[in-house]
Motif scaffolding. Structure first.
Motif, PDB file in Angstrom:
ATOM      1  N   UNK A   1       0.661  -1.221  -0.092  1.00  0.00           N
ATOM      2  CA  UNK A   1       0.050  -0.036  -0.089  1.00  0.00           C
ATOM      3  C   UNK A   1       0.983   1.235  -0.020  1.00  0.00           C
ATOM      4  N   UNK A   2       2.009   1.104   0.236  1.00  0.00           N
ATOM      5  CA  UNK A   2       2.970   2.285   0.217  1.00  0.00           C
ATOM      6  C   UNK A   2       2.962   2.940  -1.224  1.00  0.00           C
ATOM      7  N   UNK A   3       3.132   1.997  -2.145  1.00  0.00           N
ATOM      8  CA  UNK A   3       3.188   2.733  -3.706  1.00  0.00           C
ATOM      9  C   UNK A   3       2.015   3.518  -3.899  1.00  0.00           C
ATOM     10  N   UNK A   4       0.784   2.636  -4.142  1.00  0.00           N
ATOM     11  CA  UNK A   4      -0.494   3.588  -4.438  1.00  0.00           C
ATOM     12  C   UNK A   4      -0.683   4.928  -3.702  1.00  0.00           C
ATOM     13  N   UNK A   5      -0.405   4.675  -2.248  1.00  0.00           N
ATOM     14  CA  UNK A   5      -0.904   5.916  -1.554  1.00  0.00           C
ATOM     15  C   UNK A   5       0.219   7.087  -1.769  1.00  0.00           C
ATOM     16  N   UNK A   6       1.661   6.746  -1.817  1.00  0.00           N
ATOM     17  CA  UNK A   6       2.420   7.617  -2.157  1.00  0.00           C
ATOM     18  C   UNK A   6       2.317   8.118  -3.632  1.00  0.00           C
ATOM     19  N   UNK A   7       1.780   7.368  -4.389  1.00  0.00           N
ATOM     20  CA  UNK A   7       1.668   7.960  -5.956  1.00  0.00           C
ATOM     21  C   UNK A   7       0.505   8.908  -5.865  1.00  0.00           C
ATOM     22  N   UNK A   8      -0.639   8.788  -4.926  1.00  0.00           N
ATOM     23  CA  UNK A   8      -1.628   9.915  -5.027  1.00  0.00           C
ATOM     24  C   UNK A   8      -1.046  10.978  -4.190  1.00  0.00           C
ATOM     25  N   UNK A   9      -0.211  10.796  -3.197  1.00  0.00           N
ATOM     26  CA  UNK A   9       0.158  12.080  -2.505  1.00  0.00           C
ATOM     27  C   UNK A   9       1.145  12.941  -3.394  1.00  0.00           C
ATOM     28  N   UNK A  10       1.944  12.395  -4.207  1.00  0.00           N
ATOM     29  CA  UNK A  10       2.841  13.136  -4.922  1.00  0.00           C
ATOM     30  C   UNK A  10       2.407  13.562  -6.412  1.00  0.00           C
ATOM     31  N   UNK A  11       1.705  12.555  -6.877  1.00  0.00           N
ATOM     32  CA  UNK A  11       1.055  12.569  -8.342  1.00  0.00           C
ATOM     33  C   UNK A  11      -0.083  13.330  -8.726  1.00  0.00           C
ATOM     34  N   UNK A  12      -0.806  13.099  -7.518  1.00  0.00           N
ATOM     35  CA  UNK A  12      -2.249  14.075  -7.575  1.00  0.00           C
ATOM     36  C   UNK A  12      -1.981  15.486  -7.527  1.00  0.00           C
ATOM     37  N   UNK A 106      -6.482   7.490   2.691  1.00  0.00           N
ATOM     38  CA  UNK A 106      -5.869   6.097   3.361  1.00  0.00           C
ATOM     39  C   UNK A 106      -4.406   6.306   3.712  1.00  0.00           C
ATOM     40  N   UNK A 107      -4.043   7.547   4.053  1.00  0.00           N
ATOM     41  CA  UNK A 107      -2.713   7.780   4.649  1.00  0.00           C
ATOM     42  C   UNK A 107      -2.682   7.320   5.902  1.00  0.00           C
ATOM     43  N   UNK A 108      -3.441   6.756   6.868  1.00  0.00           N
ATOM     44  CA  UNK A 108      -3.134   5.980   8.161  1.00  0.00           C
ATOM     45  C   UNK A 108      -2.618   4.670   7.920  1.00  0.00           C
ATOM     46  N   UNK A 109      -3.155   3.981   6.614  1.00  0.00           N
ATOM     47  CA  UNK A 109      -2.144   2.901   6.222  1.00  0.00           C
ATOM     48  C   UNK A 109      -0.918   3.056   5.746  1.00  0.00           C
ATOM     49  N   UNK A 110      -0.675   4.162   5.187  1.00  0.00           N
ATOM     50  CA  UNK A 110       0.862   4.362   4.970  1.00  0.00           C
ATOM     51  C   UNK A 110       1.669   4.466   6.306  1.00  0.00           C
ATOM     52  N   UNK A 111       1.199   5.314   7.208  1.00  0.00           N
ATOM     53  CA  UNK A 111       1.729   5.366   8.459  1.00  0.00           C
ATOM     54  C   UNK A 111       2.018   4.114   9.238  1.00  0.00           C
ATOM     55  N   UNK A 112       0.924   3.132   9.084  1.00  0.00           N
ATOM     56  CA  UNK A 112       0.933   1.779   9.594  1.00  0.00           C
ATOM     57  C   UNK A 112       2.118   1.036   9.087  1.00  0.00           C
ATOM     58  N   UNK A 113       2.343   1.164   7.762  1.00  0.00           N
ATOM     59  CA  UNK A 113       3.296   0.304   7.109  1.00  0.00           C
ATOM     60  C   UNK A 113       4.597   0.795   7.329  1.00  0.00           C
ATOM     61  N   UNK A 114       4.836   2.214   7.539  1.00  0.00           N
ATOM     62  CA  UNK A 114       6.053   2.800   8.241  1.00  0.00           C
ATOM     63  C   UNK A 114       6.486   2.301   9.452  1.00  0.00           C
ATOM     64  N   UNK A 115       5.478   2.242  10.561  1.00  0.00           N
ATOM     65  CA  UNK A 115       5.690   1.790  11.716  1.00  0.00           C
ATOM     66  C   UNK A 115       6.255   0.182  11.803  1.00  0.00           C
ATOM     67  N   UNK A 116       5.370  -0.360  10.901  1.00  0.00           N
ATOM     68  CA  UNK A 116       5.571  -1.931  11.040  1.00  0.00           C
ATOM     69  C   UNK A 116       7.180  -2.138  10.348  1.00  0.00           C
ATOM     70  N   UNK A 117       7.422  -1.366   9.452  1.00  0.00           N
ATOM     71  CA  UNK A 117       8.736  -1.451   8.750  1.00  0.00           C
ATOM     72  C   UNK A 117       9.916  -1.258   9.713  1.00  0.00           C
TER      73      UNK A 117
END
Length: 502
Positions: A1-12, A106-117
């Motif tokens: 989920x990091x890739x699609x969320x970052x895609x929307x944050x940067x490209x949108x 969907x940003x909380x999912x990105x933060x969750x991925x960062x915390x897990x990593x």
């Protein structure tokens, strides 16, 4: 989920503020948009198949998982992030990507991925720095997009502060537009000050907002970096002993420059070669069983090399591994001297040791990695001619990394494994016989003495049991006599009252 969320944050935001970028690559953007939407939907499906913990137990039941997901507030955010707002394209046209702004929910999912990593990676500090740099880049990226959009609203080339007019050579290409805007926003957010003075109210507000954001950004960066540095210092202090305190003590006691340099080189060797002497303190917060598994995975191969322990059961070796203490010796330092009472045995993990004469120079043998010595001194074997004393001088040639096992720790473990203790004593006797250091007559005499002592102890125990029996019998007779005496006294009292009545 990091890739699609970052895609929307940067490209949108990029497509919303740079119209040329949206128009020139519209088919590509639409394909990537719907691919990210597909991943968003798959993520919701995966959540309905992901177990959760309840009182520490992993729940795998599909019905309970589904019920838990439906009741969570996170599902509402996930559904809001995939609402088909693209239908507004039918009214506004395909060149307004801002209608997809709900995808940022969907940003909380990105933060969750960062915390897990961060908790799973082997380099958490490097990951934190990389994550911080990513946040800085996204902030500057959004600021540059906002600057270009504001320039378009005011009018390109209207003054020196906004983006130059597209009619100027080279300023009409989308790449140049983005790089110029990114550079301009970087100057603002880093408070360099090398920017044209704002003239309009909108420009003043943008500059003020950028400076406030820069202050917050600097505070966040400094706080994050200081936290990383402090954590590194704490971890380093936990892994390695504090050499500054030892050097301060030596200077206070005027121990001499030579000894101070030797201590300094020893500490430098520990840090440069990643040697740790306090493994037990580092692992002390782990549960006992998990700590044993860690110690076994690290040190059990070394312990299995010892001939004395090769036939021992696995549970005994696991207990012994927890008792191993790492030690590092400097060049020329004696590990043991001839005639010393042996209280430990050593395993050579790394380095070389020399068996030297009394003069400290004559070298008889060299012990290398994987060898051991002193194993007989920690087992009480009857008839040992050396009397559990060291028979040689052993000196470190360079820096030597050893494991030490004390006699007390071994005896404490063997108390729970009597069969292993008998086996170790038998193997120790075999080694002493091969070395011609076992006095069998003395062993027999000591065995007879032990038997006589055991007989006397048994006789004393029998006498003690007989004495306890006699004492118990006397106590029983005394209690019986006391009970009878109490009955007679009570009878006499009743007779006395009867006579006094008439």
């Amino acid at each position: 989920m990091v890739v699609p969320i970052m895609y929307n944050w940067i490209i949108l935001i990029l497509r919303s503020c740079f119209p040329d970028v949206q128009q020139q690559n519209l088919p590509v953007w639409l394909a990537l948009d719907y691919l990210s939407d597909l991943l968003y939907l798959l993520d919701i499906v995966v959540r309905f198949h992901t177990g959760f913990l309840e009182q520490g137990i992993l729940i795998r039941d599909r019905a309970r998982i589904s019920r838990c997901c439906r009741r969570s507030a996170r599902l509402l955010w996930d559904l809001a992030s995939v609402l088909p707002t693209d239908l507004l394209y039918l009214r506004l046209g395909p060149h307004v990507p801002a209608v997809r702004a709900n995808r940022l929910l969907r940003t909380p999912r990105l933060l969750e991925a960062f915390d897990r990593r961060e908790t799973r990676t082997s380099y958490p500090h490097a990951f934190r720095i990389a994550k911080l740099m990513l946040y800085v880049f996204v902030t500057i990226h959004w600021s540059s997009c906002g600057y270009f959009a504001l320039s378009g609203a005011i009018g390109y080339g209207a003054d020196d502060w906004v983006y130059p007019n597209h009619s100027q050579p080279g300023f009409a290409h989308p790449r140049r537009q983005y790089l110029y805007s990114f550079y301009f926003s970087t100057l603002i957010l880093t408070t360099v000050g090398d920017t044209p003075a704002p003239r309009r109210q909108e420009e003043f507000l943008f500059m003020a907002a950028g400076l406030l954001l820069a202050v917050m950004g600097f505070a966040t960066i400094m706080g994050g970096m200081s936290s990383v540095i402090r954590t590194l210092s704490t971890a380093e202090a936990a892994f390695y002993p504090d050499g500054d305190r030892v050097k301060a003590y030596l200077r206070l006691q005027r121990a001499g420059r030579r000894l101070e340099r030797q201590v300094t080189r020893w500490h430098q060797h520990l840090r440069m070669n990643r040697k740790m002497t306090n493994e037990l303190q580092i692992l002390q917060h782990l549960p006992e069983r998990l700590r044993a598994e860690v110690a076994v995975s690290v040190h059990l191969p070394t312990l299995r090399k010892v001939q004395l322990f090769q036939s021992c059961e696995q549970s005994l070796l696991e207990e012994l591994v927890l008792k191993l203490r790492p030690q590092v010796y400097s060049p020329g330092e004696y590990v043991c001297r001839k005639g010393d009472v042996g209280r430990e045995m050593y395993f050579i993990r790394e380095g070389q040791l020399a068996v030297v004469g009394d003069d400290g120079r004559t070298q008889y043998a060299v012990l290398g990695e994987g060898l051991y010595f002193g194993e007989i001194s920690i087992i009480n074997i009857r008839g040992n001619k050396s009397g559990n004393r060291r028979t040689a001088n052993i000196k470190s040639i360079g820096y030597s990394d050893l494991f030490c096992l004390s006699k007390e720790d071994l005896q404490q473990v063997l108390a729970e494994f009597p069969s292993a203790q008998a086996m170790l004593e038998a193997k120790g006797r075999e080694i002493l016989l091969r070395m011609n250091k076992l006095d069998e007559s003395a062993e027999a005499a000591e065995a007879v003495q032990q038997q006589e002592l055991a007989r006397r102890v048994g006789a004393a125990a029998d006498a003690l049991d007989a004495l306890q029996t006699q004492v118990a019998r006397l106590l029983a007779e005394l209690e019986s006599s006391a009970f009878k005496l109490a009955l007679r006294i009570e009878r006499l009292e009743w007779q006395t009252r009867g006579w006094a009545g008439p």
